[in-house]
Design a protein around this motif. Structure first.
Motif, PDB file in Angstrom:
ATOM      1  N   UNK A 102       0.846  -1.180   0.000  1.00  0.00           N
ATOM      2  CA  UNK A 102       0.000   0.000   0.000  1.00  0.00           C
ATOM      3  C   UNK A 102       0.890   1.242   0.000  1.00  0.00           C
ATOM      4  N   UNK A 103       0.981   1.891  -1.158  1.00  0.00           N
ATOM      5  CA  UNK A 103       1.872   3.039  -1.292  1.00  0.00           C
ATOM      6  C   UNK A 103       1.390   4.239  -0.471  1.00  0.00           C
ATOM      7  N   UNK A 104       0.115   4.193  -0.038  1.00  0.00           N
ATOM      8  CA  UNK A 104      -0.423   5.330   0.702  1.00  0.00           C
ATOM      9  C   UNK A 104      -0.457   5.076   2.209  1.00  0.00           C
ATOM     10  N   UNK A 105       0.125   3.932   2.639  1.00  0.00           N
ATOM     11  CA  UNK A 105       0.031   3.537   4.050  1.00  0.00           C
ATOM     12  C   UNK A 105       0.492   4.652   4.991  1.00  0.00           C
ATOM     13  N   UNK A 106       1.597   5.346   4.649  1.00  0.00           N
ATOM     14  CA  UNK A 106       2.127   6.384   5.540  1.00  0.00           C
ATOM     15  C   UNK A 106       1.803   7.796   5.064  1.00  0.00           C
ATOM     16  N   UNK A 107       0.902   7.904   4.102  1.00  0.00           N
ATOM     17  CA  UNK A 107       0.628   9.216   3.532  1.00  0.00           C
ATOM     18  C   UNK A 107      -0.090  10.114   4.541  1.00  0.00           C
ATOM     19  N   UNK A 155     -10.740   0.505 -17.383  1.00  0.00           N
ATOM     20  CA  UNK A 155      -9.801   0.599 -16.261  1.00  0.00           C
ATOM     21  C   UNK A 155     -10.589   0.915 -15.006  1.00  0.00           C
ATOM     22  N   UNK A 156     -11.146  -0.132 -14.385  1.00  0.00           N
ATOM     23  CA  UNK A 156     -12.011   0.099 -13.247  1.00  0.00           C
ATOM     24  C   UNK A 156     -11.230   0.808 -12.150  1.00  0.00           C
ATOM     25  N   UNK A 157     -11.834   1.902 -11.647  1.00  0.00           N
ATOM     26  CA  UNK A 157     -11.205   2.627 -10.570  1.00  0.00           C
ATOM     27  C   UNK A 157     -11.266   1.792  -9.308  1.00  0.00           C
ATOM     28  N   UNK A 158     -10.390   2.045  -8.366  1.00  0.00           N
ATOM     29  CA  UNK A 158      -9.229   2.920  -8.445  1.00  0.00           C
ATOM     30  C   UNK A 158      -7.935   2.123  -8.544  1.00  0.00           C
ATOM     31  N   UNK A 159      -8.047   0.874  -9.009  1.00  0.00           N
ATOM     32  CA  UNK A 159      -6.836   0.042  -9.087  1.00  0.00           C
ATOM     33  C   UNK A 159      -6.082   0.261 -10.377  1.00  0.00           C
ATOM     34  N   UNK A 160      -6.811   0.573 -11.462  1.00  0.00           N
ATOM     35  CA  UNK A 160      -6.187   0.752 -12.770  1.00  0.00           C
ATOM     36  C   UNK A 160      -5.221  -0.412 -13.039  1.00  0.00           C
ATOM     37  N   UNK A 161      -5.719  -1.630 -12.792  1.00  0.00           N
ATOM     38  CA  UNK A 161      -4.862  -2.815 -12.888  1.00  0.00           C
ATOM     39  C   UNK A 161      -4.802  -3.337 -14.320  1.00  0.00           C
ATOM     40  N   UNK A 162      -3.613  -3.685 -14.779  1.00  0.00           N
ATOM     41  CA  UNK A 162      -3.449  -4.246 -16.117  1.00  0.00           C
ATOM     42  C   UNK A 162      -4.172  -5.582 -16.221  1.00  0.00           C
ATOM     43  N   UNK A 163      -4.054  -6.389 -15.177  1.00  0.00           N
ATOM     44  CA  UNK A 163      -4.711  -7.696 -15.197  1.00  0.00           C
ATOM     45  C   UNK A 163      -6.200  -7.544 -15.477  1.00  0.00           C
ATOM     46  N   UNK A 164      -6.833  -6.643 -14.721  1.00  0.00           N
ATOM     47  CA  UNK A 164      -8.270  -6.473 -14.899  1.00  0.00           C
ATOM     48  C   UNK A 164      -8.599  -5.978 -16.315  1.00  0.00           C
ATOM     49  N   UNK A 165      -7.825  -4.994 -16.831  1.00  0.00           N
ATOM     50  CA  UNK A 165      -8.124  -4.462 -18.168  1.00  0.00           C
ATOM     51  C   UNK A 165      -7.900  -5.520 -19.247  1.00  0.00           C
ATOM     52  N   UNK A 166      -6.925  -6.400 -19.035  1.00  0.00           N
ATOM     53  CA  UNK A 166      -6.593  -7.394 -20.062  1.00  0.00           C
ATOM     54  C   UNK A 166      -7.523  -8.588 -20.086  1.00  0.00           C
ATOM     55  N   UNK A 167      -8.231  -8.823 -18.995  1.00  0.00           N
ATOM     56  CA  UNK A 167      -9.074 -10.026 -18.953  1.00  0.00           C
ATOM     57  C   UNK A 167     -10.299  -9.858 -19.848  1.00  0.00           C
ATOM     58  N   UNK A 168     -10.694 -10.926 -20.546  1.00  0.00           N
ATOM     59  CA  UNK A 168     -11.820 -10.804 -21.479  1.00  0.00           C
ATOM     60  C   UNK A 168     -13.130 -10.430 -20.798  1.00  0.00           C
ATOM     61  N   UNK A 169     -13.280 -10.717 -19.508  1.00  0.00           N
ATOM     62  CA  UNK A 169     -14.505 -10.333 -18.796  1.00  0.00           C
ATOM     63  C   UNK A 169     -14.729  -8.826 -18.857  1.00  0.00           C
ATOM     64  N   UNK A 170     -13.642  -8.055 -18.944  1.00  0.00           N
ATOM     65  CA  UNK A 170     -13.769  -6.600 -19.041  1.00  0.00           C
ATOM     66  C   UNK A 170     -14.506  -6.221 -20.321  1.00  0.00           C
ATOM     67  N   UNK A 171     -14.181  -6.894 -21.415  1.00  0.00           N
ATOM     68  CA  UNK A 171     -14.827  -6.596 -22.698  1.00  0.00           C
ATOM     69  C   UNK A 171     -16.267  -7.110 -22.692  1.00  0.00           C
ATOM     70  N   UNK A 224      -7.907   0.787  -2.529  1.00  0.00           N
ATOM     71  CA  UNK A 224      -7.668   0.316  -3.901  1.00  0.00           C
ATOM     72  C   UNK A 224      -6.563   1.137  -4.553  1.00  0.00           C
ATOM     73  N   UNK A 225      -6.687   2.444  -4.430  1.00  0.00           N
ATOM     74  CA  UNK A 225      -5.701   3.275  -5.119  1.00  0.00           C
ATOM     75  C   UNK A 225      -4.307   3.065  -4.541  1.00  0.00           C
ATOM     76  N   UNK A 226      -4.247   2.857  -3.226  1.00  0.00           N
ATOM     77  CA  UNK A 226      -2.961   2.630  -2.581  1.00  0.00           C
ATOM     78  C   UNK A 226      -2.187   1.470  -3.181  1.00  0.00           C
ATOM     79  N   UNK A 227      -2.907   0.471  -3.688  1.00  0.00           N
ATOM     80  CA  UNK A 227      -2.252  -0.712  -4.244  1.00  0.00           C
ATOM     81  C   UNK A 227      -2.010  -0.613  -5.745  1.00  0.00           C
ATOM     82  N   UNK A 228      -2.301   0.538  -6.348  1.00  0.00           N
ATOM     83  CA  UNK A 228      -2.124   0.663  -7.799  1.00  0.00           C
ATOM     84  C   UNK A 228      -0.678   1.039  -8.121  1.00  0.00           C
ATOM     85  N   UNK A 229      -0.292   0.760  -9.382  1.00  0.00           N
ATOM     86  CA  UNK A 229       1.073   1.121  -9.780  1.00  0.00           C
ATOM     87  C   UNK A 229       1.196   2.640  -9.911  1.00  0.00           C
ATOM     88  N   UNK A 230       0.069   3.313 -10.143  1.00  0.00           N
ATOM     89  CA  UNK A 230       0.146   4.785 -10.227  1.00  0.00           C
ATOM     90  C   UNK A 230       0.449   5.404  -8.868  1.00  0.00           C
TER      91      UNK A 230
END
Ligand code: HEC
Ligand code: HEC
Ligand code: HEC
Ligand code: HEC
Ligand code: HEC
Ligand code: HEC
Ligand code: HEC
Ligand code: HEC
Length: 430
Positions: free
Chosen positions: A52-57, A208-224, A75-81
């Motif tokens: 969690x990149x926001x743990x100490x924010x 790109x479902x917020x707030x994870x913006x995860x590549x896995x989620x965007x790439x999976x066919x269920x998204x389409x 969710x956002x804390x765990x994103x690559x952004x």
């Protein structure tokens, strides 16, 4: 003092002994615990597990929203952004006079950030998206172009594959059904290309479902499959019954869903998903957000025509196939699928010919979708014709046959009867 002090020294020695023994024991226990901890951690974290990149924010947005909307911060804390130090403000904060700005905690925010915000950092993705039919064409397909501003209309007309929209009929359904219904129907899917007050277009968050913006989620066919599903565009169902979809369903959990974009190989994805064929950088083809970039036909049309620049598009799609199939296989497949496309075109032309006498004699009402023949004539190409084409191009035999060709033949027979009956009634003066 002295007797006591002389008495104290053996006591002191004893307590030092106890202390040493105690310390050793503590060190041993600590050491053991440490070993156990390291052993426990020696399994590498799975790909999706991020710290969690926001743990100490102590940023005010984060601190307060950890209470008010904990799900979003988590969710956002765990994103690559977040790991790359992109802040809430980077997407949400705007000037007071920005279209759609809401006053909030001493600043101004957008409740739903538009692609204009993403564009600050992702120029290429936004530009490619804007050239695609996921952009304005998807919106116009539903709502028409009459309410577009001159600026948006110019943008729409500049999209090379954009203005091709031969089937105005569904526009009629949008109007007939009305906003109480279409809010939950057409709009859920076609707003992927909705224009915003600030002039930017589309909803990146549909994929790109917020707030994870995860590549896995965007790439999976269920998204389409949120949109590419159902009787008129069953790409999801077709994919599921294709060998590619079976490979995904049975082995997909071992694939490298978070691999860096542009570098994907067969070792990451041993079989393709929707995104691999249509978007991802794979083999000699680069990543694109223009989903039309690899297509040769307008398959969604009643009668399919070639796209502008279709040969280049074909090369880009075949580059993807080539990573797993040989040239001969791909050439043969394309030639045969082209032939199927033309065969379906011929059946749809036949349906036009069958209905032509009614149109000539003015025996169909002016209103669309008000008599049974309108529906049969429409479904023949809109459901079954398209489905047969999609099924062939994406390896779904059942959809080519029983949800495609068979239904077309059945509707052709029905149309002939309907036309005959109407002509007969007209002659009888009814
Ligand atoms: C003191 C607490 C607090 C702070 C600080 C705060 N927010 Fe909020 N925010 C809230 C609350 C509470 C809501 C929900 C309001 C509601 O439900 O109507 C909210 C709502 C929002 C919304 C939704 C607005 C909408 O109209 O849909 C956004 C976006 C947002 N905040 C972003 C931010 C950003 C970015 C920051 C930092 C610049 C921030 N907030 C700072 C408490 C805070
Ligand atoms: C990369 C861009 C991006 C970042 C960074 C971002 N958001 Fe958002 N946020 C969005 C988008 C896009 C939406 C709108 C989603 C929609 O309309 O479906 C949104 C919506 C929201 C909403 C309204 C959601 C609702 O359901 O009402 C809140 C509140 C919010 N964000 C808070 C935050 C906070 C707090 C942070 C930082 C921890 C943050 N956002 C970081 C893009 C971002
Ligand atoms: C202030 C700059 C900035 C803004 C604004 C921004 N991004 Fe990003 N985005 C980044 C950076 C930096 C990365 C790279 C993270 C990495 O790969 O480590 C990134 C990565 C991504 C990724 C890939 C995630 C991954 O795991 O590789 C997606 C998807 C994404 N952004 C979508 C969006 C969307 C959608 C918006 C608008 C709602 C947006 N971004 C707004 C800077 C930004
Ligand atoms: C479940 C999501 C979904 C719903 C609901 C939906 N559509 Fe679509 N529509 C799509 C998809 C996906 C395509 C693309 C098919 C293709 O390209 O093969 C499409 C294609 C179209 C097209 C043909 C493309 C073009 O630009 O001419 C039109 C027109 C259209 N839809 C209008 C509508 C209207 C009007 C409604 C509501 C009455 C509606 N759609 C409801 C997802 C949807
Ligand atoms: C149709 C679904 C879809 C839509 C809509 C969409 N994306 Fe993506 N996006 C994807 C997929 C799938 C990937 C992963 C591509 C790959 O496999 O490399 C991706 C990847 C990305 C990345 C990482 C790319 C890289 O090379 O690092 C960014 C950034 C991004 N998208 C931004 C956006 C923005 C901004 C928008 C809105 C203008 C948007 N996306 C709209 C599906 C979508
Ligand atoms: C929110 C709904 C939605 C989602 C999610 C979505 N699409 Fe689409 N897609 C559409 C609509 C609507 C159209 C039809 C646009 C038109 O032709 O008017 C379309 C059209 C397309 C086309 C045809 C483009 C052309 O030039 O004719 C392709 C290919 C496509 N989508 C692929 C994908 C892939 C791959 C994904 C997932 C990564 C995806 N879509 C996710 C709604 C969606
Ligand atoms: C093996 C690669 C492959 C996979 C996997 C795949 N497609 Fe396709 N798709 C194609 C090909 C090839 C075509 C036809 C291309 C042409 O016109 O030359 C096509 C056509 C389409 C079209 C029709 C566009 C039009 O002209 O109307 C849409 C929409 C689409 N695909 C979406 C999807 C979705 C959504 C998925 C996943 C559920 C998916 N595809 C999976 C290769 C693939
Ligand atoms: C990442 C690897 C990969 C890519 C890329 C790929 N395929 Fe495949 N394909 C496979 C696998 C695996 C099978 C299953 C082979 C088997 O039957 O053993 C397969 C099977 C097929 C089949 C056989 C269908 C059947 O019913 O037997 C066809 C046709 C096909 N692919 C076409 C394509 C086309 C066209 C493309 C490009 C648009 C493509 N493939 C891209 C891996 C791939």
């Amino acid at each position: 003092m002295s007797p006591t002090s002389s008495n104290q020294s053996p006591k002191l020695i004893r307590s030092t002994k106890v202390l040493v023994v105690g310390l050793v024991a503590v060190i041993v226990v600590l050491g053991l615990a440490l070993i156990m901890l390291t052993v426990g951690q020696s399994a590498p974290p799975t790909q999706t597990e991020r710290v969690d990149a926001l743990a100490d924010s102590n940023e005010e947005c984060v601190v307060c929203h950890r209470r008010t909307t904990p799900g979003i911060v988590e969710q956002y804390g765990h994103s690559s952004m977040a790991a790359a130090e992109v802040k809430c403000r980077d997407c949400h904060e705007v000037k007071s006079d920005y279209p759609g700005a809401v006053e909030h905690e001493g600043t101004y925010v957008l409740g739903s950030p538009t692609p204009a915000m993403c564009e600050k950092c992702h120029t290429a993705e936004v530009a490619q998206f804007n050239q695609s039919r996921h952009s304005l064409p998807a919106y116009v397909a539903m709502a028409g172009s009459k309410d577009l501003s001159p600026d948006l209309l110019a943008k729409y007309q500049a999209i090379p594959e954009g203005s091709f929209a031969p089937d105005k009929m569904r526009n009629a359904l949008f109007a007939i059904e009305g906003p109480d219904v279409t809010r939950f129907a057409c709009e859920s899917c076609h707003n992927v290309g909705k224009p915003h007050e600030d002039g930017s277009i589309g909803e990146c968050q549909k994929c790109h479902l917020r707030h994870e913006f995860s590549l896995e989620q965007a790439r999976k066919p269920e998204t389409c499959n949120a949109c590419h599903i159902g009787p008129d565009h069953p790409q999801w169902e077709i994919y599921q019954e294709s060998p590619h979809g079976i490979a995904y369903a049975t082995g997909g959990h071992t694939w490298h869903w978070e691999a860096d974009p542009g570098t994907l190989k067969v070792t990451d994805f041993p079989a393709p998903t929707c995104a691999i064929c249509h978007m991802s950088g794979f083999g000699a083809s680069g990543t694109t957000h223009d989903v039309g970039d690899r297509l040769t036909w307008y398959l969604f049309a009643p009668i399919s025509e070639r796209r502008p620049g279709w040969q280049d598009n074909q090369t880009r799609m075949q580059n993807v196939c080539r990573e797993c199939h040989n040239n001969e296989f791909i050439e043969t497949f394309y030639n045969e699928a082209d032939k199927l496309t033309e065969a379906i075109n011929a059946w749809v032309k036949e349906s036009d010919d069958i209905v032509a006498p009614l149109k000539e004699k003015g025996l169909m009402t002016q209103e669309p979708f008000d008599e049974p023949i309108d529906f049969t004539y429409f479904e023949l190409w809109h459901h079954w014709g398209r489905t047969a084409k999609f099924g062939a191009w994406m390896q779904g035999a059942d959809y080519v046959q029983w949800h495609g060709a068979y239904e077309i033949l059945s509707d052709l027979a029905e149309l002939r009867e309907m036309v005959k009956a109407k002509l007969h009634d007209a002659e009888a003066g009814e």
